[in-house]
Design a protein around this motif. Sequence first.
Motif, short mmCIF file in Angstrom:
data_model
loop_
_atom_site.label_atom_id
_atom_site.label_comp_id
_atom_site.label_asym_id
_atom_site.label_seq_id
_atom_site.Cartn_x
_atom_site.Cartn_y
_atom_site.Cartn_z
N ALA A 61 0.72 -1.21 -0.02
CA ALA A 61 -0.14 -0.07 -0.06
C ALA A 61 1.04 1.24 0.04
O ALA A 61 1.94 1.11 0.49
N THR A 62 0.45 2.33 -0.88
CA THR A 62 1.11 3.32 -1.06
C THR A 62 0.43 4.68 -0.53
O THR A 62 -0.91 4.40 -0.88
N HIS A 64 -4.27 9.99 0.22
CA HIS A 64 -5.11 8.76 -0.26
C HIS A 64 -4.23 7.44 -0.30
O HIS A 64 -3.10 7.47 -0.67
N TRP A 65 -4.84 6.37 0.06
CA TRP A 65 -4.01 5.03 -0.14
C TRP A 65 -4.35 4.24 -1.24
O TRP A 65 -5.59 4.37 -1.74
N GLU A 66 -3.47 3.52 -1.55
CA GLU A 66 -3.67 2.72 -2.87
C GLU A 66 -3.10 1.53 -2.72
O GLU A 66 -2.01 1.25 -2.14
N ALA A 92 -0.32 -3.32 7.40
CA ALA A 92 -1.65 -2.46 7.94
C ALA A 92 -2.78 -3.07 7.42
O ALA A 92 -2.67 -3.91 6.37
N LEU A 93 -3.76 -2.71 7.93
CA LEU A 93 -5.06 -3.37 7.31
C LEU A 93 -5.66 -2.24 6.82
O LEU A 93 -6.26 -1.15 7.51
N PHE A 94 -6.53 -2.51 5.50
CA PHE A 94 -7.14 -1.48 4.73
C PHE A 94 -8.72 -2.25 4.57
O PHE A 94 -9.00 -3.63 4.62
N SER A 116 -3.42 -0.67 -7.86
CA SER A 116 -3.77 0.79 -7.43
C SER A 116 -5.07 1.15 -7.04
O SER A 116 -5.54 2.27 -7.26
N ALA A 117 -5.62 0.21 -6.43
CA ALA A 117 -7.22 0.23 -5.81
C ALA A 117 -7.07 1.09 -4.81
O ALA A 117 -6.20 1.18 -3.67
N PRO A 118 -8.05 2.16 -4.78
CA PRO A 118 -8.14 3.33 -3.46
C PRO A 118 -8.51 2.29 -2.32
O PRO A 118 -9.46 1.54 -2.39
N ALA A 119 -7.94 2.74 -1.08
CA ALA A 119 -8.18 2.02 0.03
C ALA A 119 -8.54 2.78 1.35
O ALA A 119 -8.17 4.02 1.00
#
Length: 371
Positions: free
Chosen positions: A139-140, A145-147, A175-177, A206-209
Amino acid sequence: MDFDFSDEQEQLRDAVRKWVGRAYNFERRRAIARDGGFSGEAWGELAELGLMGLYIPEDEGGLGMGPIEGMVVMEELGRGIVLEPLAQSLIAGGVLAGHGPGELRQAWLPGIASGERIVVLAHVERQARYRLEVCAASATQTGGHWEITGLKSLVPVGDQADAFLVPAQVQGKIALFLVERNANGVTAQGYGTVDGSRAAEVSFKSAPAQLLTTEGLNALAHAVDIGLAALCAEAVGVMDQTLAATVDYMNTRKQFGVTLATFQALRHRVADMKMQLELARSMSYYASLKLNAPADERRRAMARAKVQLGQSMRFIGQQAVQLHGGIGVTEEFIVSHYFKKLTQLELSYGDTLHALGEVSARMQDTAGVFA
């Protein structure tokens, strides 16, 4: 120690048992399996009973109950080898209520409790071999915003769910999203599993999370332990019915002019099945009673329970097939479906050998004998 169930727990058991007996017979289950392994109609019926909200606080739309109520419900669903993954709602409710920030709780818990939203755990990766700390998904964070990018396997009803709980690496730490299925970059390919239920391979590009917690490994372990306790209870229900079907068959099937139940050697095998069932039941109680214990104690308990449940499931399933003979593996006979369910449960969240390794790794200096 008092192992009697309260009046409310018995009423809950009775309500679920009546629903299974009335609305989820063998023919309906076979039809659901043929149609893909998940029924939105059956899911709605479970929601009407309030079962999705067992672990969700009352002020967030749930019933605010605990592990014993969850055990009671899952055992009854096991009797009907119900395909719909109620355990995933227990996991999602427990994890979001225990680890989620306020905005995620408010956005998702009422919908999970009502059955309108299905949130499932997507943590299995092909190279992990049941190890929770092995996670290749990453995750980045960009512009606040997280992806997430990665691939998760064997996700329950992954092509039907509304969102996933996804562990991913963030700077060397898990981490948990929460990721919505309809988000850009999410692809789910569904398929049937050996027991007739449904799962999917889910790809994230690159899915938004939305970040649930940076202490993802602790939250993931909690999620898996909720799943393990539910699995243990469900397996007890399946084994109970497997034994009952075997006894009924032996009391009616004749060989050499007498029923199979008259042969002493076969009666001994049934007695061994009953012993394995009761050992499994006691360890299922143990798992549920330890579900709210401190993390180390809880993890040890779940590993111990899974070892016994795995041994019992394999023994009872194999003996049932042997005692039925050829009919025990036919698609038309319910025992074959019990056997497939037990086989899949034995492999879920770590097979028996993996659980035995977990028990060994968590032994203290006393090896658990005096502790």
